[in-house]
Design an enzyme around this catalytic site. Sequence first.
Site, PDB file in Angstrom:
ATOM      1  CG  ASP A 113      -0.385   0.027   2.447  1.00  0.00           C
ATOM      2  OD1 ASP A 113       0.883  -0.742   2.638  1.00  0.00           O
ATOM      3  OD2 ASP A 113      -0.820   0.348   3.574  1.00  0.00           O
ATOM      4  CB  THR A 140      -4.985  -0.474  10.282  1.00  0.00           C
ATOM      5  OG1 THR A 140      -5.930  -0.569   9.210  1.00  0.00           O
ATOM      6  CG2 THR A 140      -5.368  -1.280  11.489  1.00  0.00           C
ATOM      7  CB  THR A 192     -16.351  11.492  28.744  1.00  0.00           C
ATOM      8  OG1 THR A 192     -16.375  11.868  30.063  1.00  0.00           O
ATOM      9  CG2 THR A 192     -15.315  10.559  28.572  1.00  0.00           C
TER      10      THR A 192
HETATM   11  N1  LIG Z   1     -11.797  11.129  10.546  1.00  0.00           N
HETATM   12  C1  LIG Z   1     -10.800  10.005  10.502  1.00  0.00           C
HETATM   13  N2  LIG Z   1      -9.704  10.665  10.389  1.00  0.00           N
HETATM   14  C2  LIG Z   1      -8.364   9.970  10.354  1.00  0.00           C
HETATM   15  N3  LIG Z   1      -8.520   8.719  10.345  1.00  0.00           N
HETATM   16  C3  LIG Z   1      -9.555   8.331  10.443  1.00  0.00           C
HETATM   17  C4  LIG Z   1     -10.732   8.814  10.414  1.00  0.00           C
HETATM   18  N4  LIG Z   1     -11.853   8.049  10.666  1.00  0.00           N
HETATM   19  C5  LIG Z   1     -11.282   6.608  10.532  1.00  0.00           C
HETATM   20  N5  LIG Z   1     -10.054   6.842  10.364  1.00  0.00           N
HETATM   21  C6  LIG Z   1      -8.973   5.721  10.380  1.00  0.00           C
HETATM   22  O1  LIG Z   1      -9.031   5.041   9.154  1.00  0.00           O
HETATM   23  C7  LIG Z   1      -9.031   3.664   9.473  1.00  0.00           C
HETATM   24  C8  LIG Z   1      -9.723   2.933   8.339  1.00  0.00           C
HETATM   25  O2  LIG Z   1      -8.975   3.138   7.189  1.00  0.00           O
HETATM   26  P1  LIG Z   1      -9.007   2.174   6.168  1.00  0.00           P
HETATM   27  O3  LIG Z   1      -8.414   2.920   4.931  1.00  0.00           O
HETATM   28  O4  LIG Z   1     -10.188   1.381   6.010  1.00  0.00           O
HETATM   29  O5  LIG Z   1      -7.850   1.433   6.682  1.00  0.00           O
HETATM   30  P2  LIG Z   1      -6.828   0.287   5.900  1.00  0.00           P
HETATM   31  O6  LIG Z   1      -6.230   0.855   4.541  1.00  0.00           O
HETATM   32  O7  LIG Z   1      -5.494  -0.178   6.811  1.00  0.00           O
HETATM   33  O8  LIG Z   1      -7.775  -1.131   5.848  1.00  0.00           O
HETATM   34  C9  LIG Z   1      -9.650   3.500  10.787  1.00  0.00           C
HETATM   35  O9  LIG Z   1      -9.303   2.383  11.722  1.00  0.00           O
HETATM   36  C10 LIG Z   1      -9.306   4.633  11.547  1.00  0.00           C
HETATM   37  O10 LIG Z   1      -7.724   4.574  12.169  1.00  0.00           O
HETATM   38  C1  LIG Z   2       2.140  -0.686   7.805  1.00  0.00           C
HETATM   39  C2  LIG Z   2       0.730  -1.340   7.144  1.00  0.00           C
HETATM   40  C3  LIG Z   2       0.427  -2.471   8.223  1.00  0.00           C
HETATM   41  C4  LIG Z   2      -0.349  -0.466   6.791  1.00  0.00           C
HETATM   42  O1  LIG Z   2      -1.487  -0.900   6.411  1.00  0.00           O
HETATM   43  P1  LIG Z   2      -2.749  -0.459   6.889  1.00  0.00           P
HETATM   44  O2  LIG Z   2      -2.606   0.398   7.966  1.00  0.00           O
HETATM   45  O3  LIG Z   2      -3.167   0.327   5.491  1.00  0.00           O
HETATM   46  O4  LIG Z   2      -3.666  -1.640   7.088  1.00  0.00           O
HETATM   47  C5  LIG Z   2       1.399  -2.006   5.569  1.00  0.00           C
HETATM   48  O5  LIG Z   2       1.803  -1.054   4.854  1.00  0.00           O
HETATM   49  C6  LIG Z   2       2.437  -3.051   5.964  1.00  0.00           C
HETATM   50  O6  LIG Z   2       1.876  -4.109   6.431  1.00  0.00           O
HETATM   51  N1  LIG Z   2       3.641  -2.852   5.934  1.00  0.00           N
HETATM   52  C7  LIG Z   2       4.700  -3.759   6.075  1.00  0.00           C
HETATM   53  C8  LIG Z   2       5.821  -3.248   6.881  1.00  0.00           C
HETATM   54  C9  LIG Z   2       6.600  -2.084   6.086  1.00  0.00           C
HETATM   55  O7  LIG Z   2       5.887  -1.250   5.215  1.00  0.00           O
HETATM   56  O8  LIG Z   2       7.731  -1.746   6.627  1.00  0.00           O
END
Ligand SMILES: Nc1ncnc2c1ncn2[C@@H]1O[C@H](COP(=O)(O)OP(=O)(O)O)[C@@H](O)[C@H]1O
Ligand SMILES: CC(C)(COP(=O)(O)O)[C@@H](O)C(=O)NCCC(=O)O
Length: 285
Positions: A113, A140, A192
């Site tokens: 990614d 994430t 909160t």
């Molecule tokens: N308003 C926001 N601002 C920044 N990050 C957010 C917001 N809403 C959700 N997120 C983050 O985005 C994540 C989901 O992004 P996503 O693209 O689905 O993740 P991934 O690419 O890792 O699967 C959520 O777990 C949260 O951490």
């Molecule tokens: C850091 C990540 C977990 C981010 O993925 P995401 O938050 O989008 O799920 C992904 O880029 C990954 O698995 N990276 C491997 C470690 C590295 O990029 O050095």
Amino acid sequence: MLLAIDAGNTSVTVGLFAAADGEDLLGTWRLRSDPRMTSDELALILNGFLTGAGVDPTAVTGVSVLSTVPELLRSLRAVMPRYYPAAEHVILEPGVKTGVPLLVDNPREVGTDRVANAAGAFEMIGRAAGTPCIVVDFGTSTRVDVVSAKGEFLGGAIAAGVGSALDALAERTVALRRVELVPPRSVVGKNTVEALQSGIIYGFAGMVDALVSRALDVVPGARVVATGGVDAGGPGGEVSAVAAECSTVTDHRADLTLQGLRAVHLRESANRAQRQRRVRDSSHP
Ligand SMILES: Nc1ncnc2c1ncn2[C@@H]1O[C@H](COP(=O)(O)OP(=O)(O)O)[C@@H](O)[C@H]1O
Ligand SMILES: CC(C)(COP(=O)(O)O)[C@@H](O)C(=O)NCCC(=O)O
Ligand SMILES: [K+]
């Protein structure tokens, strides 16, 4: 039409491009990322998105996939020949000539990614602007990655994700729970919920600004592109509440990773065509 699939740890984001050589997106969709999902379940959902948009799945001529979840990558690998047999398949994985040199200790460990984001930032912004780019991806995890003016991936920072931080707080405390990510009335929360919104939104924005300003010492003059950060809906141009509070961000591109997948597909299919020409030429001297 090109189908781009970005399978992350929280969601699978899907984009349908009118053509591989243009940035026009006909539609985007998101589904929950579940490593137990079978290839048949994935295909059913993907084709549901397509037919819902009035698109015949046989009109898909290219599929470009990345996954940071190995189980999902395995399922997606099986989806392509079975459900899109006529399309050209590209999987962004180590060994693929993406056009993005990975100038790091171990290129194979870089999340794909992050590679797609680098390709997207260079194609959408860096190449035309002639500047380096810093990509901020709220997923994430929160990633702040650096792309040189030549489109090389120079490395970056991986920090906690907004949702991961909220989940950790909710899990480890009695009084705190997940809150909606909207800015509170004031940084000085009066309850909160507001106090948590303040801490998460302004805290993460501050963290990102600090990481970006340090990265700008390495790549002065870089454009700073934010992406990700949506809990629901498609990457249709929304700006995350956190990205909106970052003073260093210059550009918002919700579709950055999908555009990167498209760029990688374009590049790889050109590479394949060239390899085929070479094989033909050498067998018919
Ligand atoms: N308003 C926001 N601002 C920044 N990050 C957010 C917001 N809403 C959700 N997120 C983050 O985005 C994540 C989901 O992004 P996503 O693209 O689905 O993740 P991934 O690419 O890792 O699967 C959520 O777990 C949260 O951490
Ligand atoms: C850091 C990540 C977990 C981010 O993925 P995401 O938050 O989008 O799920 C992904 O880029 C990954 O698995 N990276 C491997 C470690 C590295 O990029 O050095
Ligand atoms: K892990």
